[in-house]
Structures are given as structure tokens and as C-alpha cells.
Enzyme design. Structure first.
Site, PDB file in Angstrom:
ATOM      1  N   ASP A 171      31.914  39.685  39.785  1.00 50.68           N
ATOM      2  CA  ASP A 171      31.686  38.522  38.935  1.00 50.68           C
ATOM      3  C   ASP A 171      30.663  37.603  39.592  1.00 50.68           C
ATOM      4  O   ASP A 171      30.895  37.086  40.676  1.00 50.68           O
ATOM      5  CB  ASP A 171      33.040  37.809  38.763  1.00 50.68           C
ATOM      6  CG  ASP A 171      32.969  36.594  37.853  1.00 50.68           C
ATOM      7  OD1 ASP A 171      31.931  36.377  37.207  1.00 50.68           O
ATOM      8  OD2 ASP A 171      33.988  35.872  37.798  1.00 50.68           O
ATOM      9  N   SER A 226      31.514  36.838  30.236  1.00 48.62           N
ATOM     10  CA  SER A 226      32.161  35.555  30.533  1.00 48.62           C
ATOM     11  C   SER A 226      31.669  34.552  29.498  1.00 48.62           C
ATOM     12  O   SER A 226      30.466  34.425  29.256  1.00 48.62           O
ATOM     13  CB  SER A 226      31.747  35.080  31.925  1.00 48.62           C
ATOM     14  OG  SER A 226      31.935  33.684  32.022  1.00 48.62           O
ATOM     15  N   MET A 242      40.532  30.159  38.605  1.00 48.88           N
ATOM     16  CA  MET A 242      39.974  29.475  39.777  1.00 48.88           C
ATOM     17  C   MET A 242      40.705  28.150  39.883  1.00 48.88           C
ATOM     18  O   MET A 242      40.154  27.076  39.639  1.00 48.88           O
ATOM     19  CB  MET A 242      38.463  29.296  39.598  1.00 48.88           C
ATOM     20  CG  MET A 242      37.691  30.584  39.792  1.00 48.88           C
ATOM     21  SD  MET A 242      36.026  30.505  39.108  1.00 48.88           S
ATOM     22  CE  MET A 242      36.382  30.957  37.416  1.00 48.88           C
ATOM     23  N   ASP A 261      37.093  32.203  32.278  1.00 51.32           N
ATOM     24  CA  ASP A 261      37.133  31.463  33.537  1.00 51.32           C
ATOM     25  C   ASP A 261      37.946  30.198  33.374  1.00 51.32           C
ATOM     26  O   ASP A 261      37.625  29.361  32.532  1.00 51.32           O
ATOM     27  CB  ASP A 261      35.697  31.109  33.965  1.00 51.32           C
ATOM     28  CG  ASP A 261      34.905  32.330  34.364  1.00 51.32           C
ATOM     29  OD1 ASP A 261      35.335  33.018  35.303  1.00 51.32           O
ATOM     30  OD2 ASP A 261      33.868  32.607  33.720  1.00 51.32           O
ATOM     31  N   MET A 285      34.165  38.418  44.211  1.00 47.72           N
ATOM     32  CA  MET A 285      33.176  37.460  43.714  1.00 47.72           C
ATOM     33  C   MET A 285      31.821  37.763  44.343  1.00 47.72           C
ATOM     34  O   MET A 285      31.703  37.918  45.560  1.00 47.72           O
ATOM     35  CB  MET A 285      33.587  36.022  44.064  1.00 47.72           C
ATOM     36  CG  MET A 285      34.779  35.496  43.289  1.00 47.72           C
ATOM     37  SD  MET A 285      34.591  35.546  41.486  1.00 47.72           S
ATOM     38  CE  MET A 285      33.168  34.482  41.217  1.00 47.72           C
ATOM     39  N   HIS A 325      40.433  34.690  34.624  1.00 50.47           N
ATOM     40  CA  HIS A 325      40.071  34.521  36.039  1.00 50.47           C
ATOM     41  C   HIS A 325      40.430  33.089  36.415  1.00 50.47           C
ATOM     42  O   HIS A 325      39.732  32.149  36.047  1.00 50.47           O
ATOM     43  CB  HIS A 325      38.564  34.800  36.189  1.00 50.47           C
ATOM     44  CG  HIS A 325      38.019  34.500  37.548  1.00 50.47           C
ATOM     45  ND1 HIS A 325      36.667  34.331  37.774  1.00 50.47           N
ATOM     46  CD2 HIS A 325      38.636  34.361  38.753  1.00 50.47           C
ATOM     47  CE1 HIS A 325      36.476  34.086  39.067  1.00 50.47           C
ATOM     48  NE2 HIS A 325      37.655  34.088  39.676  1.00 50.47           N
ATOM     49  N   HIS A 338      36.064  37.877  29.518  1.00 48.07           N
ATOM     50  CA  HIS A 338      36.390  37.234  30.798  1.00 48.07           C
ATOM     51  C   HIS A 338      36.467  35.729  30.588  1.00 48.07           C
ATOM     52  O   HIS A 338      35.487  35.096  30.218  1.00 48.07           O
ATOM     53  CB  HIS A 338      35.306  37.600  31.809  1.00 48.07           C
ATOM     54  CG  HIS A 338      35.527  37.060  33.183  1.00 48.07           C
ATOM     55  ND1 HIS A 338      36.306  37.706  34.127  1.00 48.07           N
ATOM     56  CD2 HIS A 338      35.067  35.938  33.799  1.00 48.07           C
ATOM     57  CE1 HIS A 338      36.296  37.018  35.255  1.00 48.07           C
ATOM     58  NE2 HIS A 338      35.570  35.927  35.075  1.00 48.07           N
ATOM     59  N   MET A 347      39.145  26.850  35.339  1.00 50.05           N
ATOM     60  CA  MET A 347      38.785  26.074  36.537  1.00 50.05           C
ATOM     61  C   MET A 347      39.462  24.712  36.492  1.00 50.05           C
ATOM     62  O   MET A 347      39.475  24.065  35.446  1.00 50.05           O
ATOM     63  CB  MET A 347      37.276  25.852  36.576  1.00 50.05           C
ATOM     64  CG  MET A 347      36.451  27.111  36.484  1.00 50.05           C
ATOM     65  SD  MET A 347      34.707  26.682  36.611  1.00 50.05           S
ATOM     66  CE  MET A 347      33.966  28.312  36.438  1.00 50.05           C
TER      67      MET A 347
HETATM   68  C1  DX5 Z   1      31.672  31.796  38.102  1.00 50.17           C
HETATM   69  C2  DX5 Z   1      32.458  32.520  37.061  1.00 50.17           C
HETATM   70  C3  DX5 Z   1      31.708  33.574  36.355  1.00 50.17           C
HETATM   71  C4  DX5 Z   1      30.447  33.156  35.635  1.00 50.17           C
HETATM   72  C5  DX5 Z   1      29.486  34.308  35.726  1.00 50.17           C
HETATM   73  O1  DX5 Z   1      32.542  31.147  38.961  1.00 50.17           O
HETATM   74  O2  DX5 Z   1      33.616  33.117  37.617  1.00 50.17           O
HETATM   75  O3  DX5 Z   1      32.556  34.342  35.511  1.00 50.17           O
HETATM   76  O4  DX5 Z   1      30.631  32.793  34.312  1.00 50.17           O
HETATM   77  O5  DX5 Z   1      28.271  33.941  35.177  1.00 50.17           O
HETATM   78  P1  DX5 Z   1      26.920  34.751  35.452  1.00 50.17           P
HETATM   79  O6  DX5 Z   1      27.101  36.126  34.930  1.00 50.17           O
HETATM   80  O7  DX5 Z   1      25.893  33.962  34.713  1.00 50.17           O
HETATM   81  O8  DX5 Z   1      26.685  34.731  36.955  1.00 50.17           O
HETATM   82 ZN    ZN Z   2      34.812  34.534  36.474  1.00 48.47          ZN
END
Ligand code: DX5
Ligand code: ZN
Length: 231
Positions: free
Chosen positions: A175, A10, A68, A35, A137, A66, A33, A37
Site C-alpha cells: 500500500d 483506495s 491506521m 483507509d 506499507m 486498513h 481498500h 485514520m
Molecule cells: C496511505 C493509505 C493508502 C493511500 C494510497 O496511508 O494507506 O491506502 O490511499 O494512495 P496511493 O496509491 O496514491 O499511494
Molecule cells: Zn491504506
């Protein structure tokens, strides 16, 4: 049975001021990956369409987006149109998942559905035959660097049994909090696509971290590097 394990770093906590260099550090991974948001579905804001476009132009890895974000039915298809290999929407943020999955496929992407830690698996059971990846998650979504939520191991195992019971070979992605100390147990429980943010970006040698994570996950499932399309 799980598929060949895949490591998807990520880039949420990568150094955004040096994006090209940060992307180059993870070239040996199986996927990237991303993210997305919106500051509504989660209390944080990251990425969005134009940033996604930039990432797609600067990586040769398949991009796994991903989302969110609220109202995924409306906003998810554009990520497929842009060329993300997998587009994952949260079950809690889509009202018409069957329609959305079909639309993502029509646009040439694989479709994933994600579940927050407390959302029960039963919500996605009818969808399993339609999707390409289930994202469980293993932290509350929103931020990198959190600790793996241990009770999720049972949820991963239950998801793998549910998938096998339907005779499917669906990938199960996890994740949040994936590290050298948690990945083996998660692989054993049945996960096969591992998102790793801090575990990769906080290490001095990202390529080494990726190969160690892959080896630990593979040691459990008895596999080596992924050979699947996105993974
Ligand atoms: C959190 C994200 C993850 C995050 C994971 O909401 O969806 O993808 O970047 O980070 P680590 O591996 O540090 O938990
Ligand atoms: Zn993620």
C-alpha cells in the site's frame, strides 16, 4: 509462491462529494481498500464507523479496512461486525494481536496485520500462521499520492520467503505508491494484493487502470484475475 494478483483501489483520494459515482468507477476491482485514520496514529483523519457503513451499503466489492488508528484492540472489532471482509490493524497499534485476530475471525472477517515501513518483519513472524493477510506499507501511512519507498522491495521479498518457509499461502498486500511503473517489481518480489489510490482515481478511465495494473502484476506471477474470496 504468490497468490493470484488482486487490485484494491483506495478511495482516500476519491471525490468524496460524489461518493456513489466514485465507487461505481471501481466496480471491476477485486476489493475496495478503505483507509481509516484517527489523527493520532497518523497525522490525518478519514472514514470512521459511520462512513464505513455508508461505503458498505454502496458497494458490492469486498471491503478491506486498513485501520491506521491507535488502540486497535478496542476499535477494530466493530469493522468486522459491520461486514468488512478484511480488517487490518497495525502491529504498532495492537497490544494483544493474537486475541484481536481471533476476535476478528469470530466476527466473520479475515484478519490482516500491517507494518509501517521501518517496523521489522520479525514483529509479525509468530503471527503469520494466524492471519489472512500481511500488509507491508510502501510509504509512511497517512496520505495518498506519495512515492513508493524502494527499499521496501527487499522487505516484500523477505516476507514472501518467511511465509513460504512456514509453508503458508498468506496474501501479502502492499500500500502506497503502487503505479504502472512500480507494480511489476513489487509483484516479482512477492506481493499479491495491490492497493492503488492515485493510480486508479487520477486516471481518466479507472476500469482501464485497474485492468492494466492487474495485467502487469499477473505478467510477473503468470496469473489472471483473482478468484480468492476477498481478493
Ligand atoms: C496511505 C493509505 C493508502 C493511500 C494510497 O496511508 O494507506 O491506502 O490511499 O494512495 P496511493 O496509491 O496514491 O499511494
Ligand atoms: Zn491504506
Amino acid at each position: 509462491m504468490s497468490n493470484t494478483p488482486a487490485i484494491h483501489p483506495s478511495i482516500l483520494n476519491a471525490d468524496q462529494a460524489h461518493l456513489a459515482e466514485e465507487l461505481a468507477r471501481i466496480e471491476s476491482a477485486d476489493g475496495l481498500h478503505l483507509d481509516v485514520m484517527d489523527n493520532h496514529f497518523v497525522p490525518n483523519m478519514f472514514a470512521g464507523p459511520s462512513f464505513t457503513q455508508t461505503v458498505l451499503e454502496h458497494t458490492s466489492l469486498p471491503v478491506d479496512a486498513h485501520l491506521m488508528i491507535e488502540d486497535a484492540d478496542r476499535w477494530a472489532p466493530q469493522y468486522a461486525e459491520m461486514g468488512c471482509a478484511v480488517v487490518t490493524a497495525h502491529a504498532e497499534a495492537t497490544r494483544a494481536p493474537f486475541v484481536l485476530v481471533k476476535e476478528l475471525h469470530r466476527l466473520g472477517a479475515q484478519a490482516g496485520i500491517a507494518l509501517r515501513p521501518t517496523t521489522p518483519l520479525e514483529v509479525v513472524e509468530p503471527l503469520l500462521g494466524e492471519i489472512d493477510m500481511l500488509l507491508i506499507m510502501t510509504v509512511e501511512p497517512g496520505f495518498g499520492g506519495q512515492s513508493f519507498v524502494e527499499p521496501m522491495l527487499r522487505k516484500i521479498a523477505a516476507a514472501r520467503s518467511m511465509v513460504s518457509a512456514q509453508g503458508l499461502q498468506l496474501r501479502i498486500q502492499i500500500d502506497g505508491g503502487v503505479s504502472l511503473t512500480t507494480i511489476e517489481r513489487a509483484a516479482e518480489a512477492g506481493a499479491d494484493v495491490f492497493v492503488a489510490g492515485s493510480a486508479v482515481y487520477k486516471s481518466q478511465d479507472a476500469a482501464q487502470a485497474i485492468s492494466t495494473l492487474r495485467r502487469l502484476a499477473g505478467a510477473v506471477s503468470g496469473e489472471g484475475r483473482s478468484t480468492t474470496g476477498i481478493a
